[in-house]
Design a protein around this motif. Structure first.
Motif, PDB file in Angstrom:
ATOM      1  N   GLN A 120       0.752  -1.223  -0.110  1.00  0.00           N
ATOM      2  CA  GLN A 120       0.107  -0.032  -0.010  1.00  0.00           C
ATOM      3  C   GLN A 120       0.894   1.275   0.074  1.00  0.00           C
ATOM      4  O   GLN A 120       1.872   1.266   0.458  1.00  0.00           O
ATOM      5  CB  GLN A 120      -0.960   0.159   1.326  1.00  0.00           C
ATOM      6  N   ASN A 121       0.180   2.383  -0.626  1.00  0.00           N
ATOM      7  CA  ASN A 121       1.303   3.408  -0.502  1.00  0.00           C
ATOM      8  C   ASN A 121       1.273   4.410   0.450  1.00  0.00           C
ATOM      9  O   ASN A 121       0.932   4.080   1.618  1.00  0.00           O
ATOM     10  CB  ASN A 121       0.529   4.415  -1.712  1.00  0.00           C
ATOM     11  N   VAL A 122       2.196   5.115   0.366  1.00  0.00           N
ATOM     12  CA  VAL A 122       2.892   6.009   1.729  1.00  0.00           C
ATOM     13  C   VAL A 122       2.081   6.749   2.348  1.00  0.00           C
ATOM     14  O   VAL A 122       2.233   7.063   3.458  1.00  0.00           O
ATOM     15  CB  VAL A 122       4.366   6.841   1.201  1.00  0.00           C
ATOM     16  N   PHE A 123       1.086   7.236   1.541  1.00  0.00           N
ATOM     17  CA  PHE A 123      -0.152   7.878   2.333  1.00  0.00           C
ATOM     18  C   PHE A 123      -0.562   7.419   3.410  1.00  0.00           C
ATOM     19  O   PHE A 123      -1.082   7.819   4.406  1.00  0.00           O
ATOM     20  CB  PHE A 123      -1.163   8.594   1.331  1.00  0.00           C
ATOM     21  N   CYS A 124      -0.857   6.032   3.241  1.00  0.00           N
ATOM     22  CA  CYS A 124      -1.458   5.139   4.377  1.00  0.00           C
ATOM     23  C   CYS A 124      -0.460   5.270   5.645  1.00  0.00           C
ATOM     24  O   CYS A 124      -0.955   5.426   6.668  1.00  0.00           O
ATOM     25  CB  CYS A 124      -1.735   3.592   3.773  1.00  0.00           C
ATOM     26  N   THR A 125       0.906   5.070   5.257  1.00  0.00           N
ATOM     27  CA  THR A 125       1.734   5.275   6.464  1.00  0.00           C
ATOM     28  C   THR A 125       1.774   6.433   7.037  1.00  0.00           C
ATOM     29  O   THR A 125       1.549   6.413   8.381  1.00  0.00           O
ATOM     30  CB  THR A 125       3.160   5.126   5.913  1.00  0.00           C
ATOM     31  N   LEU A 126       1.772   7.500   6.171  1.00  0.00           N
ATOM     32  CA  LEU A 126       1.673   8.783   6.854  1.00  0.00           C
ATOM     33  C   LEU A 126       0.409   9.095   7.521  1.00  0.00           C
ATOM     34  O   LEU A 126       0.347   9.537   8.914  1.00  0.00           O
ATOM     35  CB  LEU A 126       1.775  10.088   5.784  1.00  0.00           C
ATOM     36  N   ALA A 127      -0.815   8.668   7.217  1.00  0.00           N
ATOM     37  CA  ALA A 127      -1.984   8.631   7.913  1.00  0.00           C
ATOM     38  C   ALA A 127      -1.936   8.053   9.241  1.00  0.00           C
ATOM     39  O   ALA A 127      -2.497   8.341  10.380  1.00  0.00           O
ATOM     40  CB  ALA A 127      -3.025   8.093   7.064  1.00  0.00           C
ATOM     41  N   LEU A 128      -1.519   6.769   9.255  1.00  0.00           N
ATOM     42  CA  LEU A 128      -1.117   5.879  10.634  1.00  0.00           C
ATOM     43  C   LEU A 128      -0.484   6.549  11.669  1.00  0.00           C
ATOM     44  O   LEU A 128      -0.514   6.793  12.711  1.00  0.00           O
ATOM     45  CB  LEU A 128      -0.818   4.659  10.130  1.00  0.00           C
ATOM     46  N   GLY A 129       0.795   7.330  10.975  1.00  0.00           N
ATOM     47  CA  GLY A 129       1.671   8.017  11.909  1.00  0.00           C
ATOM     48  C   GLY A 129       0.817   9.231  12.351  1.00  0.00           C
ATOM     49  O   GLY A 129       0.997   9.631  13.705  1.00  0.00           O
ATOM     50  N   LEU A 130       0.058   9.857  11.763  1.00  0.00           N
ATOM     51  CA  LEU A 130      -0.666  11.050  12.301  1.00  0.00           C
ATOM     52  C   LEU A 130      -1.527  10.619  13.455  1.00  0.00           C
ATOM     53  O   LEU A 130      -2.082  11.536  14.262  1.00  0.00           O
ATOM     54  CB  LEU A 130      -1.402  11.913  10.945  1.00  0.00           C
ATOM     55  N   LEU A 131      -2.230   9.621  13.157  1.00  0.00           N
ATOM     56  CA  LEU A 131      -3.339   8.994  13.939  1.00  0.00           C
ATOM     57  C   LEU A 131      -2.547   8.853  15.492  1.00  0.00           C
ATOM     58  O   LEU A 131      -3.020   9.204  16.257  1.00  0.00           O
ATOM     59  CB  LEU A 131      -3.992   7.775  13.554  1.00  0.00           C
ATOM     60  N   ALA A 132      -1.440   8.179  15.324  1.00  0.00           N
ATOM     61  CA  ALA A 132      -0.645   8.033  16.545  1.00  0.00           C
ATOM     62  C   ALA A 132      -0.329   9.517  17.291  1.00  0.00           C
ATOM     63  O   ALA A 132      -0.368   9.330  18.443  1.00  0.00           O
ATOM     64  CB  ALA A 132       0.733   7.250  16.295  1.00  0.00           C
TER      65      ALA A 132
END
Length: 251
Positions: A120-132
């Motif tokens: 899955q693309n990097v926006f998914c990682t960024l969104a999960l990081g922002l959630l944390a």
């Protein structure tokens, strides 16, 4: 991390431009060279149509090494955005929207297939990081909630196999938690990335560039940096799938 510092040349806008150029170099290697030329995932394999394969593999490695510096810059700027935004919920929704918009171009450019559930693309990682980050912000005195959110986000990143996975989420969170000491934040983040993959040792120039950040936002075209990601991936897919076979066939 968010204090303005005089004498340093890079604004947030400058860092974003640098990051997208580094990312473009990385994706030229990962898409054009690896998928369509060297490994022949295109409609017609180009691997047997070009000469000096070792040379092109070397070019690919150079491009991928150059591209390693993009991710830490994006993580750093995400933290800056989270700290300064007036509506972190809107920020998170924007990331999720572009994660969805980018999935088709991401799959096509990096596998020439849709859907490609394996990555899955990097926006998914960024969104999960922002959630944390957001859970940590709301958990003063109850830091265990932030730790639990980080663990859940990291696990989800691994299960979904997002770009950089759990390591990426951890790097984002570390940059946030240590933001008052930029050198410490960048040093720990670099070690985490390097442990996560040997190729990430080549991300060092990106971390050094972050030491030159002056705390200013700079001029940033609205949504341009968001749209660049899916648009350039789609352009690379079109180039590799339709233009390159014609060009190489004519040589």
């Amino acid at each position: 991390m968010n204090k303005r510092e005089t004498g340093r040349p890079f604004s947030g806008s400058t860092l974003k431009w640098l990051a997208i150029l580094l990312m473009l170099a990385d994706h030229v290697g990962a898409s054009i060279l690896e998928i369509f030329v060297l490994n022949g995932y295109g409609n017609s394999s180009l691997a047997g149509m070009i000469e000096h394969m070792e040379f092109w593999w070397s070019i690919d490695r150079i491009l991928r090494y150059i591209g390693r510096s993009a991710f830490p810059i994006f993580c750093f700027l995400l933290v800056e955005g989270a700290v300064h935004t007036h509506d972190i919920g809107k920020y998170a929704r924007r990331l999720l929207v572009f994660a969805l918009v980018s999935e088709l171009p991401f799959d096509l450019a990096l596998r020439n297939h849709f859907p490609w559930w394996a990555h899955q693309n990097v926006f998914c990682t960024l969104a999960l990081g922002l959630l944390a980050i957001q859970i940590f912000r709301k958990s003063a005195g109850r830091e265990w909630r932030g730790v639990a959110a980080l663990g859940a986000a990291a696990i989800l990143a691994e299960v979904c196999n997002t770009d950089y996975g759990a390591t990426g989420v951890l790097v984002i969170t570390v940059m946030y938690l240590l933001r008052e000491n930029r050198i410490a934040a960048l040093a720990v983040s670099y070690v985490l990335l390097a442990v996560g993959g040997r190729i990430e040792l080549y991300a060092l120039p990106g971390f050094l560039a972050l030491l030159l950040y002056n705390g200013k936002r700079g001029h940033q075209p609205k949504y341009f940096f968001y749209w660049f990601y899916p648009v350039h991936l789609l352009a690379l897919w079109g180039l590799g799938n339709f233009v390159l076979p014609y060009v190489i066939g004519k040589i």
